[in-house]
Design an enzyme around this catalytic site. Structure first.
Site, PDB file in Angstrom:
ATOM      1  N   ASP A 159      27.559  42.958  42.014  1.00 15.27           N
ATOM      2  CA  ASP A 159      28.842  42.319  41.742  1.00 15.27           C
ATOM      3  C   ASP A 159      29.036  42.305  40.228  1.00 15.27           C
ATOM      4  O   ASP A 159      28.094  42.592  39.467  1.00 15.27           O
ATOM      5  CB  ASP A 159      28.835  40.906  42.321  1.00 15.27           C
ATOM      6  CG  ASP A 159      30.160  40.179  42.133  1.00 15.27           C
ATOM      7  OD1 ASP A 159      31.211  40.851  42.076  1.00 15.27           O
ATOM      8  OD2 ASP A 159      30.138  38.936  42.039  1.00 15.27           O
ATOM      9  N   ASP A 178      31.622  39.829  38.001  1.00 17.69           N
ATOM     10  CA  ASP A 178      31.809  38.492  37.414  1.00 17.69           C
ATOM     11  C   ASP A 178      30.750  37.525  37.927  1.00 17.69           C
ATOM     12  O   ASP A 178      30.536  37.395  39.140  1.00 17.69           O
ATOM     13  CB  ASP A 178      33.201  37.960  37.763  1.00 17.69           C
ATOM     14  CG  ASP A 178      34.309  38.751  37.084  1.00 17.69           C
ATOM     15  OD1 ASP A 178      34.587  38.485  35.908  1.00 17.69           O
ATOM     16  OD2 ASP A 178      34.877  39.659  37.727  1.00 17.69           O
TER      17      ASP A 178
END
Length: 377
Positions: free
Chosen positions: A123, A125
């Site tokens: 991922d 953020d």
């Protein structure tokens, strides 16, 4: 990711799988189908696109009541942590009994990876970059970029994010990676350099672009009266950020979002970390993106010599963790300082620990390669 042969998978089977819904609330936090595949498939791109569109089944849009939305906002944004000592004790128990540190348990991770092809999914953020008030300022550090570059040099690697794929590509700046933006609804392959256009592998929600753009304009207009609210267009999904919104205004903001979605039944509402996500009502998520990429790399479900490793911090990453559990192979690693319900196997506290884990993973790979090349006496 360099020199990886891509085999287009039977996406119909993957797309038809039922999605998951529902997440347990967080506890207190420690420390407060368009495919540019005609050339890839010998001119069969149109038929392939038709197959994808036919099998990415729409799901009925559930119109959320504002109270549900506000409760979800509070659950993903704990603002009243319990006493620090109690929170620390809860987190320590959570890591010791359920989700041990991937760093502290690295030997177990290495043992699981021994003799297998490791594929890394990340991922963005909160995993590679810190969570910041302004989404446009969520830059990853040079040290993190170097760590991800080393990972891509030794393992097939992909970024799987809710962000617009073009934006996250500009943040990461590594053309050798796969990128799955818009929660996996915009998947692009690697290129040899930053100037070369990456190949679009899959866009299962392309038919929703017009309605998404209309909803974006409506949300921008509707929420402009809420100080701190920010609407982000991620191409195949929209994000309403409320990190900078006073909690007293969460209920009016939820009403505003609800009012807009009433006019767009093709869209559904989900939640992330201090963000409301508006997506097309189709059965596609980060878990489906992981399945697609694994199949694209030739790692079908019956391959037992592959170990997918997925690292993420958000509720939307749970779809990927569930896929790995269902496969019976793979490691989900949740990035969190909070004790929470998750389908991940391991945990890391923050992007700093993520970077340390990636560095150790590459070091492990180099040691194994060196041992394999050492002549036997």
């Amino acid at each position: 990711m360099t020199n990886q042969d891509v085999v287009m998978p039977d996406i119909a089977a993957a797309a038809a799988m039922p999605g998951s819904s529902g997440r347990a609330p967080l506890f207190a936090c420690r420390g407060a189908a368009a495919v540019s595949a005609s050339s890839m498939l010998g001119g069969g791109g149109a038929a392939y696109q038709a197959a994808v569109v036919a099998h990415v089944a729409p799901v009925p849009a559930i119109r959320p009541c504002a109270s549900w939305v506000v409760e979800a906002m509070r659950a993903s944004s704990p603002t009243r942590p319990a006493a620090a000592a109690a929170v620390d004790a809860e987190y320590d128990a959570w890591t010791q009994r359920k989700h041990p540190s991937a760093l502290g348990s690295f030997e177990q991770v290495a043992a699981a990876a021994s003799g297998k092809r490791v594929v890394v999914f990340l991922d963005y953020d909160g995993t590679l970059s810190p969570i910041v008030a302004d989404p446009d300022m969520a830059f990853m550090s040079d040290e993190m970029r170097a760590a991800v570059r080393d990972v891509a040099e030794h393992f097939p690697a992909a970024i799987v994010t809710g962000r617009c794929v073009d934006k996250v590509q500009s943040f990461v700046g590594l053309p050798e990676l796969y990128y799955a933006g818009s929660h996996g609804m915009d998947i692009k392959g690697p290129s040899s350099n930053e100037e070369e256009d990456t190949k679009i592998l899959l866009q299962p929600a392309r038919e929703f672009l017009t309605v998404i753009n209309k909803a974006y304009k409506a949300l921008m207009e509707k929420t402009k009266s809420t100080p701190g609210a920010r609407v982000e267009n991620n191409k195949f999904c929209l994000s309403v950020h409320f990190r900078c919104v006073d909690e007293k205004r969460w209920n009016p903001l939820a009403e505003q979002v609800k009012a807009v979605l009433r006019d767009y039944p093709e869209l559904k509402l989900t939640q992330g970390r201090k963000v409301l996500e508006i997506r097309p009502s189709i059965m596609w998520d980060k878990g489906k993106a992981v399945e697609f990429l694994l199949k694209s790399l030739g790692f079908d479900d019956d391959r037992r010599d592959v170990l997918p490793v997925y690292i993420g911090d958000d509720r939307t990453d749970e779809d990927a963790f569930k896929v790995l559990r269902k496969r019976g192979q793979g490691l989900g690693i949740l990035v969190s300082k909070c004790a929470k319900e998750t389908d991940a196997s391991y945990s890391l506290q923050d992007p700093t620990e993520v970077m340390e884990f990636l560095v150790r993973l590459v070091q492990w790979k180099l040691r194994r390669s060196s041992s394999a090349m050492r002549p036997r006496v």
